[in-house]
Design an enzyme around this catalytic site. Structure first.
Site, mmCIF file in Angstrom:
data_model
loop_
_atom_site.group_PDB
_atom_site.id
_atom_site.type_symbol
_atom_site.label_atom_id
_atom_site.label_comp_id
_atom_site.label_asym_id
_atom_site.label_seq_id
_atom_site.Cartn_x
_atom_site.Cartn_y
_atom_site.Cartn_z
ATOM 1 C CB SER A 1 -0.843 -0.035 1.277
ATOM 2 O OG SER A 1 -1.413 1.219 1.510
ATOM 3 C CE1 TYR B 1 -3.551 -2.928 5.627
ATOM 4 C CE2 TYR B 1 -3.091 -0.620 5.146
ATOM 5 C CZ TYR B 1 -3.414 -1.899 4.721
ATOM 6 O OH TYR B 1 -3.590 -2.134 3.373
ATOM 7 C CE LYS C 1 -1.135 -4.499 3.258
ATOM 8 N NZ LYS C 1 -1.544 -5.792 2.705
#
Ligand SMILES: NC(=O)c1ccc[n+]([C@@H]2O[C@H](COP(=O)([O-])OP(=O)(O)OC[C@H]3O[C@@H](n4cnc5c(N)ncnc54)[C@H](O)[C@@H]3O)[C@@H](O)[C@H]2O)c1
Length: 336
Positions: free
Chosen positions: A123, A147, A151
């Site tokens: 992302s 989050y 990643k």
């Protein structure tokens, strides 16, 4: 065969359609924690083919070993993961377990089975800061929430694996802001409860499910004071995966590639475009900024263009039109 983890979800389902259209055979592994089983029939209606579906969790190593020995899998496209930033702040362990431990168990099973081709959903959140310049893949990275950290940890882990064993071929795709839906109106984004993302919220206001939109922050350093993002049509994103898959055999590195349009739109720009597409007024209030949100970011998408021969085809009007079609045809998402 291409194993698609999380293939029942928003981006995964659109990618399965693109894969089938491009002549690949997807096989989906998904635990349905954020998706519905009737996605399969919808994919079949669109493409004429129903992918094989295995209901299960990527943390289940025994199941993964069985999948790799029962099916002739050439490569894996790995979407399975949790993605709500706010929830990740409240429940970091849930995110590290599902996203990091899950992906570790996946690559261990791949290694065991000798399947060493992987495309991974990362992302733009890994860049972690605002930029008025287009963001290239060589920008510094920084996690601003669990989050994003999950990643980044995975990007690092995949890079290390590739360095240690050059037989691995991986493409890390850094998505900007996926919106829109398939033109059939049969598959689209179906958030549980109150949507976290802008477009599902706007479209639920337009259909009358919610009274008004809250615009978080009107004093950002942008052309109209609201945050600017690079919105990309989910079908463009899906075709980016097919482009990455076609590219895999030519590159043994672990490669990070942006998928965005290269254009930034503010929240107010998106509201205007949606009003035009739906012919509805979207009432909104401008409220306080959300913690951790940033002014502006958009992709430099030239690497995807030069390397993968990919570039986004849809503009913001197309994205709003397709979101609205999906919302109208499915006022309650996959439940009807
Ligand atoms: N949608 C976005 O805005 C966005 C932006 C950047 C990156 N991503 C990443 O892209 C990927 C796909 O996102 P999406 O929007 O399609 O999300 P989604 O929630 O619609 O799809 C994810 C799918 O993975 C499944 N899943 C989750 N954990 C699993 C597990 N442990 N085992 C098996 N299946 C599991 C869910 O049931 C769901 O079907 C995610 O990794 C997400 O972090 C999404």
């Amino acid at each position: 065969m291409i194993l698609v983890t999380g293939g029942m979800g928003y981006i995964g389902s659109h990618t399965c359609v693109e894969l089938i259209n491009a002549g690949f055979t997807p096989i989906i592994l998904d635990n349905l924690c954020n998706s519905h089983k009737n996605v399969l029939e919808r994919i079949e209606t669109i493409t004429g083919q129903k992918p094989t579906f295995i209901e299960g969790d990527i943390r289940d190593s025994e199941l993964l070993n069985k999948v790799f020995s029962n099916y002739p899998i050439d490569a894996v496209i790995h979407f399975a993961g949790l993605k709500a930033v706010g929830e990740s702040v409240q429940h970091p362990l849930r995110y590290y377990d599902n996203n990091v431990v899950g992906s570790l168990s996946l690559v261990q099973a791949m290694e065991k089975a000798g399947v060493k081709r992987l495309i991974f959903s990362s992302s733009a959140t890994v860049y972690g800061c605002s930029s008025t310049e287009p963001i290239t893949e060589s920008f510094s990275t920084k996690a601003v929430n669990p989050y994003g950290q999950s990643k980044l940890i995975l990007e690092t882990m995949f890079t290390d694996i590739c360095h240690a064993d050059p037989e691995w071929q991986m493409v890390i795709l850094r998505y900007f802001n996926p919106i829109g839906a398939h033109e059939s109106g049969l598959i689209g984004e179906d958030p549980n409860g109150i949507p976290n993302n802008l477009l599902p919220f706007i479209s639920q206001v337009a259909i009358g499910k919610r009274d008004k939109l809250q615009v978080f922050g009107g004093d950002y350093d942008t052309h109209d004071g609201t945050g600017v993002r690079d919105y990309i049509h989910v079908c463009d994103l899906a075709s980016g995966h097919v482009a990455a898959l076609n590219h895999l055999p030519y590159k043994s590195n672990c490669l990070a590639v942006n998928l965005g349009t290269g254009k930034g739109y503010s929240v107010l720009d998106v509201i205007n475009a949606f009003e035009k597409a739906s012919n509805k007024k979207i009432p909104y209030d401008v409220v306080e900024r959300r913690l951790g949100d940033i002014d502006i970011y958009f992709a430099d998408a030239s690497l995807a263009n030069s390397l993968l021969n990919w570039q986004a085809q849809f503009n913001i009007d197309d994205m709003c039109r397709d979101t609205w079609r999906w919302q109208q045809k499915n006022p309650n998402g996959y439940l009807g």
